[in-house]
Design a protein around this motif. Structure first.
Motif, PDB file in Angstrom:
ATOM      1  N   ARG A  98       0.962  -1.223  -0.110  1.00  0.00           N
ATOM      2  CA  ARG A  98       0.009  -0.122   0.008  1.00  0.00           C
ATOM      3  C   ARG A  98       0.859   1.181  -0.148  1.00  0.00           C
ATOM      4  O   ARG A  98       1.871   1.409   0.871  1.00  0.00           O
ATOM      5  CB  ARG A  98      -0.903  -0.052   1.323  1.00  0.00           C
ATOM      6  N   CYS A  99       0.562   2.113  -0.977  1.00  0.00           N
ATOM      7  CA  CYS A  99       1.663   3.189  -1.177  1.00  0.00           C
ATOM      8  C   CYS A  99       0.914   4.779  -1.093  1.00  0.00           C
ATOM      9  O   CYS A  99      -0.261   4.735  -1.429  1.00  0.00           O
ATOM     10  CB  CYS A  99       2.218   2.975  -2.612  1.00  0.00           C
ATOM     11  N   GLN A 100       1.859   5.419  -0.908  1.00  0.00           N
ATOM     12  CA  GLN A 100       1.593   6.822  -1.098  1.00  0.00           C
ATOM     13  C   GLN A 100       2.791   7.885  -1.366  1.00  0.00           C
ATOM     14  O   GLN A 100       3.769   7.155  -1.482  1.00  0.00           O
ATOM     15  CB  GLN A 100       0.994   7.505   0.431  1.00  0.00           C
ATOM     16  N   ARG A 101       2.616   8.949  -1.801  1.00  0.00           N
ATOM     17  CA  ARG A 101       3.762   9.727  -2.307  1.00  0.00           C
ATOM     18  C   ARG A 101       4.436  10.459  -0.706  1.00  0.00           C
ATOM     19  O   ARG A 101       3.845  10.367   0.309  1.00  0.00           O
ATOM     20  CB  ARG A 101       3.297  10.982  -2.898  1.00  0.00           C
ATOM     21  N   VAL A 115       5.897   3.053   1.151  1.00  0.00           N
ATOM     22  CA  VAL A 115       4.858   2.252   1.484  1.00  0.00           C
ATOM     23  C   VAL A 115       4.431   2.411   2.842  1.00  0.00           C
ATOM     24  O   VAL A 115       4.899   3.028   3.865  1.00  0.00           O
ATOM     25  CB  VAL A 115       5.718   0.687   1.798  1.00  0.00           C
ATOM     26  N   PHE A 116       2.965   2.540   3.050  1.00  0.00           N
ATOM     27  CA  PHE A 116       2.310   3.145   4.424  1.00  0.00           C
ATOM     28  C   PHE A 116       1.293   2.083   4.663  1.00  0.00           C
ATOM     29  O   PHE A 116       0.839   1.199   3.902  1.00  0.00           O
ATOM     30  CB  PHE A 116       1.683   4.412   3.577  1.00  0.00           C
ATOM     31  N   HIS A 117       0.913   2.255   5.870  1.00  0.00           N
ATOM     32  CA  HIS A 117      -0.446   1.768   6.612  1.00  0.00           C
ATOM     33  C   HIS A 117      -1.080   2.918   6.955  1.00  0.00           C
ATOM     34  O   HIS A 117      -0.807   3.380   8.084  1.00  0.00           O
ATOM     35  CB  HIS A 117       0.090   0.831   7.622  1.00  0.00           C
ATOM     36  N   ASP A 118      -2.186   3.307   6.351  1.00  0.00           N
ATOM     37  CA  ASP A 118      -2.947   4.504   6.352  1.00  0.00           C
ATOM     38  C   ASP A 118      -1.935   5.360   6.334  1.00  0.00           C
ATOM     39  O   ASP A 118      -1.208   5.852   5.301  1.00  0.00           O
ATOM     40  CB  ASP A 118      -3.684   4.359   7.994  1.00  0.00           C
ATOM     41  N   ASN A 153      -3.837   6.337  -0.207  1.00  0.00           N
ATOM     42  CA  ASN A 153      -4.629   7.732  -0.178  1.00  0.00           C
ATOM     43  C   ASN A 153      -5.345   8.004   1.160  1.00  0.00           C
ATOM     44  O   ASN A 153      -6.445   8.267   1.196  1.00  0.00           O
ATOM     45  CB  ASN A 153      -5.847   7.445  -1.217  1.00  0.00           C
ATOM     46  N   ALA A 154      -4.242   8.343   2.131  1.00  0.00           N
ATOM     47  CA  ALA A 154      -4.678   8.477   3.484  1.00  0.00           C
ATOM     48  C   ALA A 154      -3.838   9.534   4.032  1.00  0.00           C
ATOM     49  O   ALA A 154      -2.860  10.013   3.627  1.00  0.00           O
ATOM     50  CB  ALA A 154      -4.553   7.461   4.235  1.00  0.00           C
ATOM     51  N   GLY A 155      -4.284  10.174   5.147  1.00  0.00           N
ATOM     52  CA  GLY A 155      -3.488  11.259   5.924  1.00  0.00           C
ATOM     53  C   GLY A 155      -3.568  12.605   5.268  1.00  0.00           C
ATOM     54  O   GLY A 155      -4.433  12.996   4.466  1.00  0.00           O
ATOM     55  N   SER A 156      -2.735  13.305   5.696  1.00  0.00           N
ATOM     56  CA  SER A 156      -2.770  14.882   5.253  1.00  0.00           C
ATOM     57  C   SER A 156      -2.349  15.088   3.767  1.00  0.00           C
ATOM     58  O   SER A 156      -2.426  16.272   3.535  1.00  0.00           O
ATOM     59  CB  SER A 156      -1.837  15.702   6.290  1.00  0.00           C
TER      60      SER A 156
END
Length: 320
Positions: A98-101, A115-118, A153-156
């Motif tokens: 699970r990914c984000q920038r 790689v993120f968790h939430d 697609n989570a967080g700020s």
């Protein structure tokens, strides 16, 4: 644990009579379990026939595969003790990534995905995970991996679908990972998948018509159980058993059955796993002599539950 009485009666009867009458009725072969010496966890796919569809296998996996350090979001986001390299050596063949920038202010990471968790960064990048997979597949070229890549697609600082897709494209072509992936919109045979990662895209590809891939959640390709909250650990164990039965009674289906044993509600993931995995073991152990397949089974903390991991891998050798 509350199980549909008819299903429970079938399981009890199957166990009592050794499964022979039931499996004969279902057209499933009863066989002697493979001996421990008949497969190696680092290369268990190597001796299986090329012509098998991946949908005809039982594939152990991990949920939130890179969440190994509780300091990256506390114990609530801690789902694994083994890192990806050890997971692969131990027989895991499905990864949940699970990914984000990274922050936009960091220009050096404009093409990267973390790689993120939430909202919690897990101390790794998609490129790092792909490098680990490539190293494993170079060492064991007759193995195949399945990878769900999700836009978390989570967080700020969420990432929109167009930007996520651009970064994915950069990973394939800019970073040179395209040849590592199987990206056709169908389940391959094992022979087609050997040495590659079969991509399940859990992100929006609609902005680029060239992305003709398998999409996570496509009901024509997969049947997924991922009840991760709201039912308690007994209810979750029921959901796992029900999905195992779906696969068991539909052995000729062209769909991949996906059955998450992980649960996020109420307690830390490791405590939930401790409650859920014993019924999972009981179900699989009752069918240990039966030649059948159960699809992909992502788990939390397989290191605490190697008895389940071993039963899942062994299913691929019963009757072969």
């Amino acid at each position: 644990m509350t199980v549909n009485p008819n299903r429970r009666d079938v399981l009890r009867w199957s166990t009592a009579v050794g499964g022979g009458a039931l499996t004969a009725a279902l057209g499933i072969t009863a066989a002697t379990p493979a001996s421990a010496a008949s497969w190696n966890s680092a290369s268990w796919m190597s001796g299986l026939p090329n012509g098998l569809s991946l949908t005809q296998l039982t594939i152990p996996g991990t949920h939130d595969s890179c969440c190994t350090d509780p300091s990256n979001g506390t114990e609530w986001s801690h789902t694994q003790n083994w890192g990806v390299p050890e997971q692969l050596q131990r027989g895991i063949r499905f990864l949940d990534i699970r990914c984000q920038r990274f922050p936009l202010s960091d220009r050096e990471t404009k093409n990267w995905l973390g790689v993120f968790h939430d909202r919690f960064y897990q101390g790794s990048t998609l490129a790092t995970v792909l490098d680990q997979c490539r190293a494993f597949l170079k060492q064991s070229p007759r193995e195949a991996l399945v990878m769900r890549i999700r836009n978390e697609n989570a967080g700020s600082n969420p990432i929109n679908s167009v930007e996520f897709l651009r970064r994915m494209q950069y990973h394939l072509d800019g970073f040179g990972y395209r040849n590592l992936f199987w990206t056709a919109p169908r389940w391959p045979s094992l022979g087609e998948a050997r040495g590659r990662i079969v991509l399940l895209a859990d992100f929006d590809t609609s902005s680029d018509s060239t992305w003709d891939v398998m999409h996570w959640g496509n009901s024509g390709l997969m049947d997924t159980q991922d009840q991760y909250e709201g039912v308690g650990t007994d209810g979750k164990a029921d959901a796992v058993v029900k999905q195992f039965n779906q696969a068991f009674y539909n052995q000729n289906s062209s769909k991949m059955y996906i059955n998450f044993t992980s649960y996020a509600g109420g307690k830390w993931p490791k405590l939930n796993a401790a409650a859920i995995m014993p019924p999972v073991f009981d179900y699989l152990n009752a069918r240990a002599n039966q030649a059948c397949h159960f699809g992909i089974v992502p788990m939390d903390f397989p290191d605490f539950h190697t008895n389940v991991l071993d039963l899942l891998v062994a299913k691929n050798f019963i009757g072969r």
